[in-house]
Motif scaffolding. Structure first.
Motif, short mmCIF file in Angstrom:
data_model
loop_
_atom_site.label_atom_id
_atom_site.label_comp_id
_atom_site.label_asym_id
_atom_site.label_seq_id
_atom_site.Cartn_x
_atom_site.Cartn_y
_atom_site.Cartn_z
N UNK A 77 0.82 -1.22 0.00
CA UNK A 77 0.00 0.00 0.00
C UNK A 77 0.86 1.27 0.00
N UNK A 78 2.17 1.13 0.23
CA UNK A 78 3.06 2.28 0.18
C UNK A 78 3.42 2.67 -1.25
N UNK A 79 3.16 1.78 -2.20
CA UNK A 79 3.51 2.02 -3.60
C UNK A 79 2.42 2.84 -4.27
N UNK A 80 2.80 3.90 -4.93
CA UNK A 80 1.83 4.81 -5.53
C UNK A 80 1.15 4.16 -6.73
N UNK A 109 8.83 12.08 -6.51
CA UNK A 109 9.87 11.11 -6.84
C UNK A 109 10.33 10.51 -5.52
N UNK A 110 10.17 9.19 -5.38
CA UNK A 110 10.52 8.51 -4.13
C UNK A 110 11.75 7.63 -4.36
N UNK A 111 12.72 7.74 -3.46
CA UNK A 111 13.94 6.94 -3.51
C UNK A 111 14.00 6.09 -2.25
N UNK A 112 14.13 4.78 -2.42
CA UNK A 112 14.26 3.86 -1.28
C UNK A 112 15.52 3.02 -1.43
N UNK A 113 16.36 3.02 -0.42
CA UNK A 113 17.49 2.09 -0.35
C UNK A 113 17.04 0.87 0.44
N UNK A 114 17.25 -0.32 -0.12
CA UNK A 114 16.87 -1.58 0.54
C UNK A 114 18.10 -2.44 0.75
N UNK A 115 18.15 -3.18 1.87
CA UNK A 115 19.26 -4.10 2.09
C UNK A 115 18.93 -5.49 1.55
N UNK A 146 5.58 -6.70 -3.14
CA UNK A 146 4.89 -5.41 -3.26
C UNK A 146 3.95 -5.37 -4.47
N UNK A 147 3.90 -6.47 -5.20
CA UNK A 147 2.95 -6.65 -6.29
C UNK A 147 3.12 -5.62 -7.41
N UNK A 148 4.37 -5.40 -7.80
CA UNK A 148 4.61 -4.56 -8.96
C UNK A 148 5.67 -5.20 -9.85
N UNK A 196 -0.32 3.88 -10.19
CA UNK A 196 -0.05 4.61 -11.41
C UNK A 196 1.36 5.15 -11.53
N UNK A 197 2.20 4.92 -10.52
CA UNK A 197 3.58 5.38 -10.58
C UNK A 197 4.44 4.46 -11.43
N UNK A 198 5.55 4.97 -11.88
CA UNK A 198 6.53 4.18 -12.61
C UNK A 198 7.57 3.66 -11.62
N UNK A 199 7.86 2.37 -11.70
CA UNK A 199 8.72 1.72 -10.72
C UNK A 199 10.00 1.22 -11.40
N UNK A 200 11.13 1.56 -10.82
CA UNK A 200 12.42 1.13 -11.33
C UNK A 200 13.26 0.59 -10.17
N UNK A 201 14.11 -0.38 -10.45
CA UNK A 201 15.10 -0.84 -9.48
C UNK A 201 16.49 -0.53 -10.02
N UNK A 202 17.41 -0.23 -9.11
CA UNK A 202 18.76 0.19 -9.49
C UNK A 202 19.80 -0.58 -8.70
N UNK A 203 20.87 -0.98 -9.39
CA UNK A 203 22.03 -1.59 -8.74
C UNK A 203 23.30 -1.09 -9.39
N UNK A 204 24.37 -1.10 -8.63
CA UNK A 204 25.68 -0.80 -9.17
C UNK A 204 26.71 -1.73 -8.56
N UNK A 205 27.84 -1.87 -9.25
CA UNK A 205 28.97 -2.65 -8.74
C UNK A 205 28.53 -4.07 -8.41
#
Length: 328
Positions: free
Chosen positions: A36-39, A301-307, A72-74, A41-50
């Motif tokens: 329910x925290x996910x907007x 624009x929401x940015x979340x860092x996850x472990x 999160x069902x997206x 109609x929003x666009x969802x992307x995941x990011x990784x580096x290294x």
């Protein structure tokens, strides 16, 4: 006042420390994000580096990304790969088995059907530079249907294609590597391209830039004065909202008084971790494997860092007028 590349005034540092200590307290709760925290109609992307190590840590973060999206069902619109896509040897170039083991199987199309927009890191240049570099640049055209997207060393796209919400400028920050890097001519060409792109009329609510190396960095490698001098004023002049990068093996978020751009580092994709010292600059930095979730609407624009356990270690929102709010 803005901090210099060599430090900040005591008054500025005190303001930053007070503000960011409160933000760190919020981030330390490490909650799970709920569907329910996910907007809507929003666009969802995941990011990784290294990330391109081919080890158990890369596999663990790749699985965490899949489990996170499922819970999160997206379905992510796409993945951002901010460099060091493949460490070490890269036999057979375009025909390397690592395309399957370390990319296609590691981030399967069933979970991540969208484009995988990639930029080049120092290890993409330095480790077998001719074979690997050419393969990464050629793979998209050579393998029709692949999700791997790197049409050039620097490029632009808008998302979605119709009625876009975000403009992305994908850059090559490889100025000072151990073995190979951009030539002086390429560096000048990219800078002129960047100036031209930034000078174009703004057509989306959000304008972001991405490359491998940070401008500002509280980690192992430190700041990059060359990038700060060359790109920083352009970002400020043209209102670039975010600069996303990797290179340090950790997760970070830096804000500076008077600067429009939020600086976000996502380098926890699998390689051995680096220490982080926030040291009055923040609001966040942590030595942890993980990934980053970007959620984009026209209004926020929401940015979340996850472990690796899919816990939110830091999160914030930004509005088009530059207002930032930290999420608990």
């Amino acid at each position: 006042m803005n901090p210099s590349t060599h430090g900040v005034s005591r008054r500025y540092a005190l303001r930053q420390t007070f503000f960011f200590s409160a933000a760190l307290a919020l981030g330390s709760r490490a909650p799970f994000v709920r569907a329910e925290d996910i907007a809507a109609g929003g666009h969802q992307f995941l990011m990784i580096g290294d990330f391109g190590v081919g080890n158990k840590d890369q596999a663990a973060i790749a699985k965490a990304m899949q489990d996170y999206a499922t819970a999160l069902k997206f379905t992510p619109d796409g993945l951002f790969l901010v460099g060091d896509n493949f460490y070490g040897k890269f036999p057979e170039g375009l025909d390397s088995p690592r395309w399957k083991t370390d990319f296609e199987d590691m981030y399967p199309a069933k979970a991540f059907p969208g484009p995988c927009w990639a930029v080049l890191g120092n290890h993409d240049y330095d480790d077998e530079p001719v074979i690997k570099l050419k393969a990464e640049l050629a793979f998209h055209k050579a393998r029709p249907g692949t999700r791997w997207t790197m049409p050039a060393k620097w490029y632009r796209f808008e998302w979605p294609a119709e009625n876009p919400t975000v403009t992305c400028l994908m850059l090559d920050s490889n100025y000072q590597n151990s073995v190979d890097q951009l030539t002086p001519e390429e560096r000048a060409q990219q800078l002129e391209w960047l100036k031209t792109e930034l000078a174009k009329p703004r057509t989306t609510p959000w304008l972001v830039a991405m490359a491998h190396h940070p401008l500002y960095n509280n980690g192992h490698h430190g700041d990059r004065p060359d990038l700060i001098a060359e790109w920083g004023p352009l970002f400020q002049q043209h209102g670039v909202d975010f600069y996303f990068c990797g290179h340090d093996h950790d997760l970070q978020h830096l804000e500076f008084e008077g600067k429009r751009t939020s600086f976000v580092l996502s380098g926890g994709g699998g390689q051995k971790l680096h220490d982080v010292n926030v040291n009055g600059r923040g609001p966040f930095g942590e030595k942890v494997h993980g990934f980053t979730h970007l959620e984009v609407t026209k209004e926020k624009f929401t940015v979340r860092h996850l472990d690796g356990d899919r816990k939110q270690v830091h999160a914030f929102t930004k509005t088009p007028d530059g207002k930032i709010e930290f999420l608990s």
